[in-house]
Motif scaffolding. Structure first.
Motif, PDB file in Angstrom:
ATOM      1  N   LYS A 127      28.738  12.903  39.696  1.00 19.90           N
ATOM      2  CA  LYS A 127      27.567  12.197  39.140  1.00 19.90           C
ATOM      3  C   LYS A 127      27.456  10.767  39.643  1.00 19.90           C
ATOM      4  O   LYS A 127      26.562  10.030  39.210  1.00 19.90           O
ATOM      5  CB  LYS A 127      27.644  12.197  37.609  1.00 19.90           C
ATOM      6  CG  LYS A 127      27.537  13.575  36.983  1.00 19.90           C
ATOM      7  CD  LYS A 127      27.554  13.482  35.469  1.00 19.90           C
ATOM      8  CE  LYS A 127      27.394  14.852  34.832  1.00 19.90           C
ATOM      9  NZ  LYS A 127      27.400  14.791  33.355  1.00 19.90           N
ATOM     10  N   ASN A 128      28.387  10.369  40.530  1.00 16.83           N
ATOM     11  CA  ASN A 128      28.377   9.000  41.074  1.00 16.83           C
ATOM     12  C   ASN A 128      28.383   7.952  39.957  1.00 16.83           C
ATOM     13  O   ASN A 128      27.702   6.919  40.050  1.00 16.83           O
ATOM     14  CB  ASN A 128      27.148   8.784  41.968  1.00 16.83           C
ATOM     15  CG  ASN A 128      27.162   9.663  43.198  1.00 16.83           C
ATOM     16  OD1 ASN A 128      28.235   9.976  43.745  1.00 16.83           O
ATOM     17  ND2 ASN A 128      26.000  10.088  43.638  1.00 16.83           N
ATOM     18  N   THR A 129      29.159   8.213  38.926  1.00 15.06           N
ATOM     19  CA  THR A 129      29.133   7.372  37.745  1.00 15.06           C
ATOM     20  C   THR A 129      30.542   6.959  37.317  1.00 15.06           C
ATOM     21  O   THR A 129      31.465   7.783  37.332  1.00 15.06           O
ATOM     22  CB  THR A 129      28.418   8.077  36.589  1.00 15.06           C
ATOM     23  OG1 THR A 129      27.080   8.396  36.989  1.00 15.06           O
ATOM     24  CG2 THR A 129      28.344   7.184  35.350  1.00 15.06           C
ATOM     25  N   LEU A 130      30.655   5.707  36.945  1.00 16.73           N
ATOM     26  CA  LEU A 130      31.894   5.118  36.442  1.00 16.73           C
ATOM     27  C   LEU A 130      31.737   4.884  34.947  1.00 16.73           C
ATOM     28  O   LEU A 130      30.638   4.548  34.482  1.00 16.73           O
ATOM     29  CB  LEU A 130      32.143   3.792  37.162  1.00 16.73           C
ATOM     30  CG  LEU A 130      33.370   2.987  36.799  1.00 16.73           C
ATOM     31  CD1 LEU A 130      34.630   3.679  37.336  1.00 16.73           C
ATOM     32  CD2 LEU A 130      33.253   1.573  37.370  1.00 16.73           C
ATOM     33  N   TYR A 131      32.836   5.035  34.205  1.00 15.35           N
ATOM     34  CA  TYR A 131      32.782   4.869  32.756  1.00 15.35           C
ATOM     35  C   TYR A 131      33.851   3.898  32.273  1.00 15.35           C
ATOM     36  O   TYR A 131      34.892   3.728  32.909  1.00 15.35           O
ATOM     37  CB  TYR A 131      32.991   6.212  32.046  1.00 15.35           C
ATOM     38  CG  TYR A 131      31.996   7.265  32.430  1.00 15.35           C
ATOM     39  CD1 TYR A 131      32.316   8.251  33.355  1.00 15.35           C
ATOM     40  CD2 TYR A 131      30.726   7.289  31.865  1.00 15.35           C
ATOM     41  CE1 TYR A 131      31.401   9.228  33.715  1.00 15.35           C
ATOM     42  CE2 TYR A 131      29.799   8.267  32.219  1.00 15.35           C
ATOM     43  CZ  TYR A 131      30.151   9.223  33.153  1.00 15.35           C
ATOM     44  OH  TYR A 131      29.241  10.184  33.508  1.00 15.35           O
TER      45      TYR A 131
END
Length: 124
Positions: A76-80
């Motif tokens: 998802k090309n997402t950092l959390y």
């Protein structure tokens, strides 16, 4: 064009939790180390945590160790950033950033792209 967009900030009571997200585009997210920083009112920006591409090397500032968790979804090309047991001193603008290195790093000068930040306010 590289874009990093943080979301998920807000107002939360002490002891509460928040989850920040950093959606990215225009970069090869799945192979890049990433990081979270924060800037509290009247203070310099400081390192919160960093993660390498595979999430097998994760660094944390001592002030958040055991309370904050960094993760990533390369699909998802997402950092959390999961933030638990929040304290008033965690109040800050939180930024995600892309590192220009091969591995996770706490060195701010190694980060070359930044998001606009999201405000986190922890009430006492």
């Amino acid at each position: 064009q590289v874009q990093l967009v943080e979301t998920g900030g807000g107002l939360v009571p002490a002891g509460g939790s928040l989850r920040l997200s950093c959606a990215t585009s225009g970069l090869k997210f799945s192979v890049l180390p990433m990081g979270w920083f924060r800037r509290a009112p009247g203070k310099e920006r400081e390192f919160v945590g960093g993660i390498n591409w595979s999430a097998n090397n994760i660094l944390y500032a001592d002030s958040v160790k055991g309370r904050f968790t960094i993760s990533r979804d390369n699909a998802k090309n997402t950092l959390y950033l999961q933030m638990n047991s929040l304290k008033p001193e965690d109040t800050a603008v939180y930024f995600c950033a892309k590192a220009n290195t091969d591995d996770a790093t706490a060195d701010e000068v190694e980060y070359d792209y930044w998001g606009q930040g999201t405000q986190v306010t922890v009430s006492s």
